[in-house]
Design an enzyme around this catalytic site. Structure first.
Site, PDB file in Angstrom:
ATOM      1  N   MET A  75      -4.579 -10.899   0.989  1.00  0.00           N
ATOM      2  CA  MET A  75      -5.272 -10.182  -0.078  1.00  0.00           C
ATOM      3  C   MET A  75      -4.325  -9.418  -1.015  1.00  0.00           C
ATOM      4  O   MET A  75      -4.774  -8.615  -1.828  1.00  0.00           O
ATOM      5  CB  MET A  75      -6.307  -9.209   0.501  1.00  0.00           C
ATOM      6  CG  MET A  75      -7.384  -9.901   1.300  1.00  0.00           C
ATOM      7  SD  MET A  75      -8.238 -11.150   0.321  1.00  0.00           S
ATOM      8  CE  MET A  75      -9.056 -12.052   1.607  1.00  0.00           C
ATOM      9  N   HIS A  77      -1.967  -8.976  -4.213  1.00  0.00           N
ATOM     10  CA  HIS A  77      -1.838  -9.544  -5.553  1.00  0.00           C
ATOM     11  C   HIS A  77      -0.386  -9.938  -5.812  1.00  0.00           C
ATOM     12  O   HIS A  77       0.535  -9.309  -5.295  1.00  0.00           O
ATOM     13  CB  HIS A  77      -2.250  -8.511  -6.611  1.00  0.00           C
ATOM     14  CG  HIS A  77      -3.695  -8.181  -6.579  1.00  0.00           C
ATOM     15  ND1 HIS A  77      -4.216  -7.240  -5.724  1.00  0.00           N
ATOM     16  CD2 HIS A  77      -4.733  -8.662  -7.303  1.00  0.00           C
ATOM     17  CE1 HIS A  77      -5.521  -7.156  -5.918  1.00  0.00           C
ATOM     18  NE2 HIS A  77      -5.869  -8.007  -6.869  1.00  0.00           N
ATOM     19  N   MET A 111       2.970  -2.856   0.486  1.00  0.00           N
ATOM     20  CA  MET A 111       2.927  -4.018   1.370  1.00  0.00           C
ATOM     21  C   MET A 111       4.207  -4.840   1.232  1.00  0.00           C
ATOM     22  O   MET A 111       4.718  -5.380   2.217  1.00  0.00           O
ATOM     23  CB  MET A 111       1.696  -4.879   1.096  1.00  0.00           C
ATOM     24  CG  MET A 111       0.376  -4.188   1.416  1.00  0.00           C
ATOM     25  SD  MET A 111       0.301  -3.402   3.052  1.00  0.00           S
ATOM     26  CE  MET A 111       0.532  -4.796   4.122  1.00  0.00           C
ATOM     27  N   GLU A 112       4.727  -4.910   0.022  1.00  0.00           N
ATOM     28  CA  GLU A 112       5.994  -5.623  -0.200  1.00  0.00           C
ATOM     29  C   GLU A 112       7.136  -4.919   0.530  1.00  0.00           C
ATOM     30  O   GLU A 112       7.970  -5.571   1.167  1.00  0.00           O
ATOM     31  CB  GLU A 112       6.279  -5.716  -1.703  1.00  0.00           C
ATOM     32  CG  GLU A 112       5.398  -6.708  -2.440  1.00  0.00           C
ATOM     33  CD  GLU A 112       3.977  -6.233  -2.734  1.00  0.00           C
ATOM     34  OE1 GLU A 112       3.193  -7.039  -3.265  1.00  0.00           O
ATOM     35  OE2 GLU A 112       3.626  -5.067  -2.430  1.00  0.00           O
ATOM     36  N   ASP A 126      16.744 -12.104  15.415  1.00  0.00           N
ATOM     37  CA  ASP A 126      17.044 -13.533  15.531  1.00  0.00           C
ATOM     38  C   ASP A 126      18.550 -13.782  15.623  1.00  0.00           C
ATOM     39  O   ASP A 126      18.995 -14.623  16.396  1.00  0.00           O
ATOM     40  CB  ASP A 126      16.467 -14.293  14.340  1.00  0.00           C
ATOM     41  CG  ASP A 126      16.853 -15.762  14.374  1.00  0.00           C
ATOM     42  OD1 ASP A 126      16.501 -16.443  15.372  1.00  0.00           O
ATOM     43  OD2 ASP A 126      17.512 -16.228  13.434  1.00  0.00           O
TER      44      ASP A 126
END
Length: 155
Positions: A75, A77, A111-112, A126
């Site tokens: 969700m 953008h 969110m970024e 990793d």
């Protein structure tokens, strides 16, 4: 061991309409840490990790993740990212990642920033996992923690 899952279905999922919002400068800073052994931290400091330069690779992963956030988080953008800063601090048994993301847009970039931190820390894991494994192939002392938004500004 069988796991039980409860299926919950809500009415709908929708992306919020931001069409009427003003484009303004926005900034978000997020951070998180990875806990590693002292030996692994020393390998990172001295550049002797088998897979290569851990922090340089994690920095690139963070930038890519920030730019791809709308592809990962359904969700979110697509917004124009104007700047990304990635910083690491190395402690005795931790590496902290801090990401700052800026835009001029209609919605925030937290969110970024959070996605960038997550990708940076996962990339570190990793790259050093062979050094962190115990005899049975597990990671008893390795963890990612405290992923959080430090700051969100608009205007």
């Amino acid at each position: 061991m069988e796991k039980q899952f409860t299926h919950i279905e809500s009415g709908r999922a929708r992306m919020i309409d931001i069409g009427e919002k003003q484009e303004i400068p926005r900034l978000a800073r997020a951070a998180g840490e990875i806990i590693l052994s002292g030996e692994t931290i020393e390998k990172i400091r001295t550049g002797t990790v088998e897979k290569g330069n851990v922090l340089a690779t994690a920095r690139v992963a963070a930038v890519l993740a920030v730019k791809k956030t709308p592809e990962i988080i359904p969700m979110c953008h697509q917004i124009p990212i104007t700047a990304i800063d990635v910083d690491f601090k190395i402690g005795e048994k931790t590496i902290s990642a801090e990401i700052e993301v800026r835009t001029i847009g209609k919605t925030g970039v937290e969110m970024e920033a959070l996605t960038g931190v997550s990708a940076a820390l996962l990339t570190i894991w990793d790259m050093v996992k062979s050094a962190e494994k115990d005899e049975s192939g597990n990671y008893p002392g390795t963890s990612i923690q405290n992923i959080r938004v430090l700051e969100k500004l608009k205007g």
